[in-house]
Design an enzyme around this catalytic site. Structure first.
Site, PDB file in Angstrom:
ATOM      1  N   THR A  29      17.689   6.827 -20.500  1.00  0.00           N
ATOM      2  CA  THR A  29      18.730   6.084 -19.795  1.00  0.00           C
ATOM      3  C   THR A  29      19.376   5.150 -20.802  1.00  0.00           C
ATOM      4  O   THR A  29      18.695   4.530 -21.625  1.00  0.00           O
ATOM      5  CB  THR A  29      18.200   5.367 -18.538  1.00  0.00           C
ATOM      6  N   CYS A  35      20.134  -4.154 -15.392  1.00  0.00           N
ATOM      7  CA  CYS A  35      19.386  -3.078 -14.735  1.00  0.00           C
ATOM      8  C   CYS A  35      18.037  -2.894 -15.445  1.00  0.00           C
ATOM      9  O   CYS A  35      17.850  -3.344 -16.567  1.00  0.00           O
ATOM     10  CB  CYS A  35      20.157  -1.765 -14.813  1.00  0.00           C
ATOM     11  N   HIS A  52      16.511   4.321 -12.889  1.00  0.00           N
ATOM     12  CA  HIS A  52      17.383   3.263 -13.415  1.00  0.00           C
ATOM     13  C   HIS A  52      17.855   2.447 -12.218  1.00  0.00           C
ATOM     14  O   HIS A  52      18.779   2.836 -11.521  1.00  0.00           O
ATOM     15  CB  HIS A  52      18.565   3.915 -14.136  1.00  0.00           C
TER      16      HIS A  52
END
Length: 164
Positions: A29, A35, A52
């Site tokens: 990711t 995040c 994620h």
């Protein structure tokens, strides 16, 4: 240890998404700011998953992997469907930076910090131990999870490579 060119399948996990794979998979990711990327691993089954998440708590929306409190349990279900056992899972977490600053330098809304707390609490409630983390601070990261050995590499602009 195999590098990213030696894995059979490379899956990019986008924001508010997830993926699972076996020993032949690299899960990645990119651009984690506030995040958090959560890598879950069953080292015996060689099954891994990556989610994620963007926010701590689901207010009842349908995109459950967007939130820590619903995304992590959903990822576990997906991993169990391909042979993982919840009791054997461990976690590595990356992200949760304070990306949005006010003029005084304080983190506005503290989304990254709130995400860190929510992820840690959710994993604790599920009985999953965190084996490694690179969270907080004020810069973005990308994470690469090699399911064959559970290794997570973290890359950041102008920072040294970190391996968890």
């Amino acid at each position: 240890m195999p590098n990213r060119d030696q894995v059979a399948e490379k899956l990019i996990v986008k924001m508010a998404d997830h993926a699972v794979g076996d020993k032949n998979t690299l899960l990645a990711t990119l651009g984690l700011g506030s995040c958090i990327g959560i890598a879950l691993y069953d080292r015996f089954a060689k099954v891994g998953g990556l989610v994620h998440i963007m926010l701590p708590e689901n207010p009842g929306g349908k995109k459950i992997v967007k939130y820590a409190d619903t995304g992590i349990p959903y990822l576990i279900e997906e991993m169990e469907a391909i042979g993982a056992k919840k009791r054997r899972l461990s976690a590595k977490i990356v992200g949760g930076a304070g990306m949005f600053k006010s003029e005084s330098g304080d983190s506005v809304m503290k989304i990254g910090a709130r995400n860190i707390v929510a992820v840690k609490e959710t994993l604790k409630d599920l009985g999953i131990k965190i084996l490694g983390s690179d969270v907080g601070k004020d810069y973005g990261r990308s994470m690469y999870f090699y399911v064959n050995d559970g290794r997570v590499e973290i890359k950041s602009f102008s920072k040294d490579l970190i391996t968890l």
